[in-house]
Scaffold this motif. Structure first.
Motif, PDB file in Angstrom:
ATOM      1  N   PHE A   1     -12.544  14.387   3.628  1.00 36.89           N
ATOM      2  CA  PHE A   1     -11.573  13.357   3.257  1.00 36.89           C
ATOM      3  C   PHE A   1     -10.743  12.951   4.467  1.00 36.89           C
ATOM      4  N   THR A   2     -10.079  11.819   4.330  1.00 34.71           N
ATOM      5  CA  THR A   2      -9.153  11.310   5.334  1.00 34.71           C
ATOM      6  C   THR A   2      -7.734  11.532   4.838  1.00 34.71           C
ATOM      7  N   TYR A   3      -6.887  12.134   5.668  1.00 35.40           N
ATOM      8  CA  TYR A   3      -5.508  12.371   5.246  1.00 35.40           C
ATOM      9  C   TYR A   3      -4.763  11.054   5.122  1.00 35.40           C
ATOM     10  N   ASN A   4      -4.866  10.242   6.154  1.00 37.19           N
ATOM     11  CA  ASN A   4      -4.166   8.959   6.198  1.00 37.19           C
ATOM     12  C   ASN A   4      -5.149   7.869   6.613  1.00 37.19           C
ATOM     13  N   GLY A   5      -5.383   6.919   5.723  1.00 36.06           N
ATOM     14  CA  GLY A   5      -6.304   5.834   6.039  1.00 36.06           C
ATOM     15  C   GLY A   5      -5.644   4.804   6.942  1.00 36.06           C
ATOM     16  N   THR A   6      -5.971   4.838   8.228  1.00 28.45           N
ATOM     17  CA  THR A   6      -5.309   3.964   9.192  1.00 28.45           C
ATOM     18  C   THR A   6      -5.513   2.490   8.863  1.00 28.45           C
ATOM     19  N   GLY A   7      -6.702   2.131   8.405  1.00 27.73           N
ATOM     20  CA  GLY A   7      -6.993   0.734   8.135  1.00 27.73           C
ATOM     21  C   GLY A   7      -6.424   0.223   6.832  1.00 27.73           C
ATOM     22  N   ALA A   8      -6.280   1.113   5.844  1.00 23.15           N
ATOM     23  CA  ALA A   8      -5.842   0.691   4.515  1.00 23.15           C
ATOM     24  C   ALA A   8      -4.381   1.016   4.243  1.00 23.15           C
ATOM     25  N   GLY A   9      -3.762   1.842   5.098  1.00 21.37           N
ATOM     26  CA  GLY A   9      -2.359   2.182   4.876  1.00 21.37           C
ATOM     27  C   GLY A   9      -2.135   3.046   3.661  1.00 21.37           C
ATOM     28  N   VAL A  10      -3.116   3.891   3.338  1.00 19.19           N
ATOM     29  CA  VAL A  10      -3.029   4.766   2.172  1.00 19.19           C
ATOM     30  C   VAL A  10      -3.144   6.217   2.633  1.00 19.19           C
ATOM     31  N   CYS A  11      -2.209   7.048   2.163  1.00 15.52           N
ATOM     32  CA  CYS A  11      -2.131   8.439   2.600  1.00 15.52           C
ATOM     33  C   CYS A  11      -2.071   9.354   1.373  1.00 15.52           C
ATOM     34  N   VAL A  12      -2.777  10.490   1.426  1.00 16.41           N
ATOM     35  CA  VAL A  12      -2.626  11.438   0.332  1.00 16.41           C
ATOM     36  C   VAL A  12      -1.195  11.990   0.388  1.00 16.41           C
ATOM     37  N   PRO A  13      -0.491  12.047  -0.736  1.00 14.84           N
ATOM     38  CA  PRO A  13       0.906  12.471  -0.704  1.00 14.84           C
ATOM     39  C   PRO A  13       1.090  13.958  -0.437  1.00 14.84           C
ATOM     40  N   ASP A  14       0.044  14.758  -0.740  1.00  7.70           N
ATOM     41  CA  ASP A  14       0.108  16.203  -0.506  1.00  7.70           C
ATOM     42  C   ASP A  14      -1.311  16.752  -0.602  1.00  7.70           C
TER      43      ASP A  14
ATOM     44  N   TYR B   1       3.257  -4.607   0.720  1.00  2.22           N
ATOM     45  CA  TYR B   1       2.339  -3.517   1.032  1.00  2.22           C
ATOM     46  C   TYR B   1       0.978  -3.721   0.374  1.00  2.22           C
ATOM     47  N   LEU B   2      -0.072  -3.429   1.142  1.00  2.03           N
ATOM     48  CA  LEU B   2      -1.410  -3.429   0.566  1.00  2.03           C
ATOM     49  C   LEU B   2      -1.518  -2.316  -0.470  1.00  2.03           C
ATOM     50  N   CYS B   3      -0.903  -1.186  -0.197  1.00  2.00           N
ATOM     51  CA  CYS B   3      -0.869  -0.067  -1.140  1.00  2.00           C
ATOM     52  C   CYS B   3       0.305  -0.265  -2.099  1.00  2.00           C
ATOM     53  N   GLU B   4       0.024  -0.419  -3.367  1.00  5.22           N
ATOM     54  CA  GLU B   4       1.066  -0.753  -4.333  1.00  5.22           C
ATOM     55  C   GLU B   4       1.837   0.457  -4.843  1.00  5.22           C
ATOM     56  N   ILE B   5       1.317   1.649  -4.676  1.00  4.37           N
ATOM     57  CA  ILE B   5       1.996   2.847  -5.156  1.00  4.37           C
ATOM     58  C   ILE B   5       2.791   3.457  -4.007  1.00  4.37           C
ATOM     59  N   PRO B   6       4.124   3.436  -4.075  1.00  2.85           N
ATOM     60  CA  PRO B   6       4.939   3.909  -2.942  1.00  2.85           C
ATOM     61  C   PRO B   6       4.583   5.312  -2.468  1.00  2.85           C
ATOM     62  N   ARG B   7       4.275   6.204  -3.381  1.00  2.00           N
ATOM     63  CA  ARG B   7       3.992   7.593  -3.009  1.00  2.00           C
ATOM     64  C   ARG B   7       2.717   7.711  -2.179  1.00  2.00           C
ATOM     65  N   HIS B   8       1.840   6.735  -2.266  1.00  2.00           N
ATOM     66  CA  HIS B   8       0.566   6.779  -1.550  1.00  2.00           C
ATOM     67  C   HIS B   8       0.588   5.995  -0.235  1.00  2.00           C
ATOM     68  N   ARG B   9       1.704   5.390   0.092  1.00  2.00           N
ATOM     69  CA  ARG B   9       1.761   4.548   1.285  1.00  2.00           C
ATOM     70  C   ARG B   9       1.846   5.365   2.569  1.00  2.00           C
ATOM     71  N   SER B  10       1.074   4.944   3.542  1.00  2.34           N
ATOM     72  CA  SER B  10       1.169   5.550   4.862  1.00  2.34           C
ATOM     73  C   SER B  10       2.501   5.191   5.494  1.00  2.34           C
ATOM     74  N   HIS B  11       3.114   6.162   6.179  1.00 12.14           N
ATOM     75  CA  HIS B  11       4.346   5.901   6.896  1.00 12.14           C
ATOM     76  C   HIS B  11       4.100   5.769   8.394  1.00 12.14           C
ATOM     77  N   THR B  12       2.837   5.826   8.799  1.00 15.32           N
ATOM     78  CA  THR B  12       2.504   5.582  10.212  1.00 15.32           C
ATOM     79  C   THR B  12       1.836   4.222  10.365  1.00 15.32           C
ATOM     80  N   SER B  13       0.666   4.058   9.773  1.00 17.47           N
ATOM     81  CA  SER B  13      -0.046   2.773   9.854  1.00 17.47           C
ATOM     82  C   SER B  13       0.279   1.948   8.616  1.00 17.47           C
ATOM     83  N   VAL B  14       1.253   1.069   8.745  1.00 16.68           N
ATOM     84  CA  VAL B  14       1.773   0.318   7.598  1.00 16.68           C
ATOM     85  C   VAL B  14       0.998  -0.998   7.487  1.00 16.68           C
ATOM     86  N   THR B  15       0.269  -1.164   6.402  1.00 14.30           N
ATOM     87  CA  THR B  15      -0.549  -2.357   6.209  1.00 14.30           C
ATOM     88  C   THR B  15       0.099  -3.273   5.188  1.00 14.30           C
ATOM     89  N   LEU B  16       0.198  -4.549   5.539  1.00 15.59           N
ATOM     90  CA  LEU B  16       0.906  -5.532   4.724  1.00 15.59           C
ATOM     91  C   LEU B  16       0.009  -6.743   4.468  1.00 15.59           C
TER      92      LEU B  16
END
Length: 388
Positions: A142-155, A296-311
């Motif tokens: 798995f990918t921890y943080n999807g750089t292209g999609a701005g989606v990150c596993v929360p834990d 945000y491309l990612c609509e669920i705040p808890r899943h949003r990447s805080h490094t690669s922010v995609t809009l």
């Protein structure tokens, strides 16, 4: 003459690329002064510098004492594929993908390694698949943080600590920016061109004792290119974690990475890197919350990447445009921002959706992100006028 007035304040540093990312604050070419140039990477001096990079990585990330760090070629891609090619096979595999690279790992397991016992879980851009479907008796990729999609596993709570399988994690946009639970990780890879602002072409490979044991007891059934093989004479190549490398690496890039690690340590270590990332994201988020044409491309705040922010574009007249026109709008915005030296390379991945992508990792400065928003507003209005 444009009816869109330019903002007065510019970011002090216009680098907002998601990789390679901005250098750490205060970086100069003097950071490379001790590089072991014109030397073989097998010389005692070169090996000592490589070992220092590994040791500082181990210390800064707070790795368990028995975890090993190695450096391989091919950036994070090389590190991740070396792990998959060398380790997978003895157990069934669950592969999760939700961005460009995560989907690539899924494709590798399906079409390159052609695993027989394979389950794949994928989601469209901006969404996270149901990771709770993972069962600990299997290996997981798995990918921890999807750089292209701005989606990150929360834990990592969905990975059992007492799992029988191995967990292989691509953390290239998460390492040094999130607090990683190492009890849930057997293999972790990243590129120092992301959160540490290093130069490209090198990957970090972190191995747990369980991963080393897998290498010592498992020989892949498929051919493994030498640059991807973590074996030597049928066992784990332990030299990789002692300063040897599979092929020649750039000692200048190693020196640059050491300098970044020293900066991070002096700045307060991993807690400070995480705090800087969170403060940067919060600063950008304040602008996003007021923006009426981007979200945000990612609509669920808890899943949003805080490094690669995609809009993504959300204004009705733009959302109604075809994809090619939206990409043209994005391209025009980038041209305008670069012309003004207000923002360089805040572009979406070429295989993602049209929009803007902004790096908020630990080498960024909060004031620069505060100054960026008005320039994005200006470039958007200017680009729309130009395309009208």
């Amino acid at each position: 003459m444009s009816n869109n007035p330019k903002p007065v304040l510019k970011p002090a540093d216009p680098h907002f690329s998601c990789g390679p990312v901005k250098k750490y604050p205060g970086w100069t070419f003097d950071a490379l002064a001790q590089a072991a140039l014109s030397r073989t990477h097998r010389s005692a001096t070169a090996v000592a510098r490589i070992r220092e990079a590994m040791d500082r990585t181990h210390a800064l990330l707070g790795l368990p004492d028995d975890y090993r760090v190695g450096i391989v070629g091919g950036s994070d891609t090389g590190a991740m594929e070396a792990a998959m090619w060398s380790l997978l096979g003895p157990r069934g595999v669950d592969a999760f993908g939700w961005d460009v690279f995560g989907n690539k790992w899924v494709e590798d397991t399906r079409h390159q390694l052609k695993l027989n016992d394979l389950r794949t879980f994928q989601a469209s851009a901006g969404q996270l698949p149901d990771v709770s479907q993972y069962t600990g008796d299997r290996d997981v990729v798995f990918t921890y943080n999807g750089t292209g999609a701005g989606v990150c596993v929360p834990d990592l709570d969905w990975i059992p600590a007492d799992r029988a399988g191995l967990s292989l994690c691509d953390a290239t946009s998460a390492a040094f920016a999130v607090d990683i639970d190492w009890s849930k990780i057997d293999v972790l890879t990243f590129s120092w061109q992301k959160c540490m602002g290093g130069e490209a072409q090198h990957g970090i490979l972190i191995m747990s004792p369980r991963a080393i044991e897998r290498l010592n007891t498992h020989t892949p059934s498929w051919p493994v290119p030498s640059v991807l093989s973590l074996h030597k004479k049928g066992k784990a190549n332990m030299g990789l974690y002692e300063g040897s490398t599979i092929n020649t690496i750039s000692l200048m890039c190693v020196e640059d990475y050491i300098a970044a690690l020293k900066w991070a340590s002096k700045a307060g270590g991993l807690p400070a890197m995480i705090d800087r990332t969170e403060a940067n994201f919060a600063e950008l988020d304040r602008w996003v919350q007021t923006c009426d044409w981007l979200d945000y491309l990612c609509e669920i705040p808890r899943h949003r990447s805080h490094t690669s922010v995609t809009l993504k574009f959300t204004e009705a007249r733009v959302a109604a445009m075809d994809v090619d026109t939206q990409w043209a709008l994005s391209k025009k915005m980038l041209e305008l921002l670069e012309r003004e030296n207000a923002a360089l390379d805040p572009n979406m991945h070429r295989d993602a959706v049209p929009g803007i992508r902004i790096w908020c990792g630990p080498t960024m400065e909060r004031d620069d992100l505060a100054a960026l928003g008005p320039w994005l507003d200006w470039a958007y209005r200017e680009a729309l006028d130009a395309l009208a």
